[in-house]
Motif scaffolding. Structure first.
Motif, mmCIF file in Angstrom:
data_model
loop_
_atom_site.group_PDB
_atom_site.id
_atom_site.type_symbol
_atom_site.label_atom_id
_atom_site.label_comp_id
_atom_site.label_asym_id
_atom_site.label_seq_id
_atom_site.Cartn_x
_atom_site.Cartn_y
_atom_site.Cartn_z
ATOM 1 N N ARG A 1 7.896 10.333 -6.029
ATOM 2 C CA ARG A 1 7.007 10.100 -4.794
ATOM 3 C C ARG A 1 5.765 10.618 -5.254
ATOM 4 N NH1 ARG A 1 8.792 16.255 -1.920
ATOM 5 N NH2 ARG A 1 8.928 17.506 -3.837
ATOM 6 N N THR A 2 4.639 10.315 -4.275
ATOM 7 C CA THR A 2 3.208 10.374 -4.818
ATOM 8 C C THR A 2 2.764 11.865 -4.468
ATOM 9 O OG1 THR A 2 2.599 9.948 -2.433
ATOM 10 C CG2 THR A 2 2.936 8.050 -4.114
ATOM 11 N N ARG B 1 0.489 12.700 -2.648
ATOM 12 C CA ARG B 1 0.256 13.191 -1.373
ATOM 13 C C ARG B 1 1.295 13.311 -0.593
ATOM 14 N NH1 ARG B 1 -3.767 11.949 2.604
ATOM 15 N NH2 ARG B 1 -5.129 11.071 1.099
ATOM 16 N N GLU B 2 2.545 12.701 -0.956
ATOM 17 C CA GLU B 2 3.798 12.936 -0.259
ATOM 18 C C GLU B 2 4.341 14.285 -0.685
ATOM 19 O OE1 GLU B 2 5.761 8.334 -0.113
ATOM 20 O OE2 GLU B 2 5.951 9.556 -2.102
ATOM 21 N N TRP B 3 3.926 14.626 -2.024
ATOM 22 C CA TRP B 3 4.421 16.113 -2.346
ATOM 23 C C TRP B 3 3.833 17.120 -1.566
ATOM 24 C CZ3 TRP B 3 1.547 20.025 -4.622
ATOM 25 C CH2 TRP B 3 2.084 20.830 -5.051
ATOM 26 N N ALA C 1 2.339 16.703 1.110
ATOM 27 C CA ALA C 1 2.620 16.675 2.634
ATOM 28 C C ALA C 1 3.755 17.666 3.083
ATOM 29 C CB ALA C 1 2.894 15.550 3.231
ATOM 30 N N PRO D 1 3.314 12.640 5.830
ATOM 31 C CA PRO D 1 2.233 12.029 4.845
ATOM 32 C C PRO D 1 1.051 11.436 5.560
ATOM 33 C CG PRO D 1 4.517 11.905 3.725
ATOM 34 C CD PRO D 1 4.526 12.182 5.102
ATOM 35 N N GLU D 2 1.523 10.782 6.663
ATOM 36 C CA GLU D 2 0.470 10.081 7.537
ATOM 37 C C GLU D 2 -0.297 10.852 8.168
ATOM 38 O OE1 GLU D 2 4.695 9.351 9.673
ATOM 39 O OE2 GLU D 2 3.849 9.456 7.546
ATOM 40 N N LEU E 1 -1.340 13.911 6.955
ATOM 41 C CA LEU E 1 -2.306 14.449 5.967
ATOM 42 C C LEU E 1 -3.376 13.763 5.973
ATOM 43 C CD1 LEU E 1 -2.543 16.801 3.777
ATOM 44 C CD2 LEU E 1 -1.306 15.563 2.043
#
Length: 444
Positions: free
Chosen positions: A199-200, A202-204, A206, A213-214, A216
């Motif tokens: 995962r990215t 940002r996903e981590w 979030a 994620p969307e 954040l």
């Protein structure tokens, strides 16, 4: 026995309190939250900048991002003049570190990496081969919040990241030519071996803060060394930690304000502490020392007392500001880097900082005010002047002096390894530091 030695009964308490504060404050946002919590537990009321300034005498604290301002009027009569002068202690909450870029994800040679930017004048070699955590602040979507945005603090003390140093076998010149690091090429931390990232970042993140994620919308993320603050030395005479520059001063300022309001004596001034973010990168932000944060709140306090602009300027004319930042102790391995007639000893007392080119704001009047505070507290004072052939750092002192027109003095406490991930200061110095600042805030 010196007066500073008589503070020995407080040394353990101050050192342990400082270590707890440092461990609770991996980012400027956490540093002001930790400071505010100490003040609120002692009876201060936390207010929001969008609310009216309290008119009733009391103890108050306000936060703006990674900055904090607190003051007390509880010891003053209700009919005090609106132009009552201030005693202000200033410090800063930020420290050099590695901060995460907005789009940090990338891979190289089978490693998942994070892009970072060096914040401030970090000793970058000290960030190598350390277990690093992450902390900071996020902005998340919230339709019920003003502007549709909520702000949250977050931290992760898991050993997430590491910047691994190149083995000496692959660069033997490091022993002869010294370590040379390129910020872009050599400081990116790795946080996972392997090809495709699960995962990215940002996903981590979030998931860490419990949002999608969307939702954040933004983040301020930075690294911190996971080694806790601790007392070291043959008899525990030193504190070793990250962020001593300048959270040691921030903590001393909080302790000083609490002591000053508990024992105001005959003080007839308004004691204020202000902890600024962004000093390490020039103070130019909405919450840095070059912002409206300090002058706006000093004026609001005057207006809340029924005064006007004339009273505000009169208050500033009678005020004194003490700008605190850690001072270079004379290094035993590099004594030639110290001005020979101004040695600074660890556990030798608070340090007056002087520079004729105004990298420090100290003049004779400000120096006298700080000297009297040390005398009132019963602690010795040292004086720092940099070598004439070496450049001198600066502080929030010259900026606040220019913005307010108030007499300003720069001071500090001795430290070694400034801007490293692990700095050291003296435990006895910290007790004397807080005592001197308390006397400055509540002059006899």
């Amino acid at each position: 026995m010196s007066s500073l030695t008589r503070l020995a009964t407080q040394v353990g308490e101050v050192a342990d309190g400082l270590c707890a504060y440092l461990d609770a404050s991996p980012s400027p946002f956490h540093a002001v939250r930790s400071a505010a919590d100490l003040l609120v537990r002692a009876g201060f009321t936390e207010i929001d900048e969008v609310d009216p300034t309290p008119t009733e005498p009391g103890h108050y604290v306000v936060l703006r991002g990674g900055s904090l301002l607190a003051w007390s009027t509880a010891h003053l009569p209700t009919d005090r003049p609106a132009h009552t002068a201030y005693r202000v202690v200033g410090a800063h909450t930020d420290s050099p570190n590695l901060r995460i870029k907005p789009q940090p994800d990338w891979s190289r040679s089978g490693w998942q990496m994070l892009g970072v930017e060096v914040y401030g004048g970090a000793l970058t070699n000290s960030w190598l081969d350390r277990d690093l955590g992450l902390s900071g602040r996020v902005a998340v979507r919230n339709t019920d919040a003003p502007g549709g945005i909520s702000r949250r603090l977050w931290r992760c003390d898991d050993p997430l990241l590491r910047v691994s140093q190149l083995a000496i076998h692959l660069d033997r010149t490091v022993r002869t030519d010294g370590l040379k690091l390129n910020d872009q090429q050599h400081l990116a931390p790795h946080w996972s071996p392997g090809g495709d990232a699960p995962r990215t970042f940002r996903e981590w993140l979030a998931a860490q803060v419990g949002t999608a994620p969307e939702d954040l919308l933004g983040f301020d993320a930075m690294t911190h060394d996971l080694t806790p603050a601790r007392r070291i030395g043959g008899e525990g005479e030193l504190v070793a930690s990250g962020r001593l520059d300048n959270l040691a001063t921030s903590y001393a300022a909080v302790r000083a304000l609490l002591q000053a309001v508990a024992e105001p004596g005959g003080a007839s001034t308004v004691p204020v502490i202000v902890l600024f973010d962004h000093e390490e990168v020039g103070s130019s932000s909405e919450r840095g020392a070059q912002s409206t944060f300090l002058p706006a709140w000093l004026e609001r306090i005057v207006l809340a007392a029924g005064g006007g602009r004339e009273d505000y300027w009169r208050a500033l004319a009678g005020s004194v500001i003490a700008s605190g930042d850690m001072a270079h102790a004379t290094h035993p391995n590099y004594p030639d880097r110290a001005e020979p007639e101004h040695p600074i000893l660890m556990n030798g007392g608070p340090v007056l900082k002087v520079n004729t080119n105004l990298r420090y704001a100290t003049d004779s009047v400000g120096a006298a005010a700080f000297s009297l505070a040390c005398e009132q507290a019963g602690v010795p004072m040292q004086t720092f002047v940099t070598r004439s052939d070496l450049p001198c750092g600066s502080t929030v002192g010259p900026v606040t002096s220019a913005l307010t027109g108030a007499t300003t003095v720069d001071f500090g406490a001795p430290v070694l390894s400034m801007h490293s991930t692990r700095e050291i200061c003296g435990t006895l110095d910290q007790a004397g530091y807080a005592a001197a600042l308390a006397a400055f805030l509540a002059p006899a």
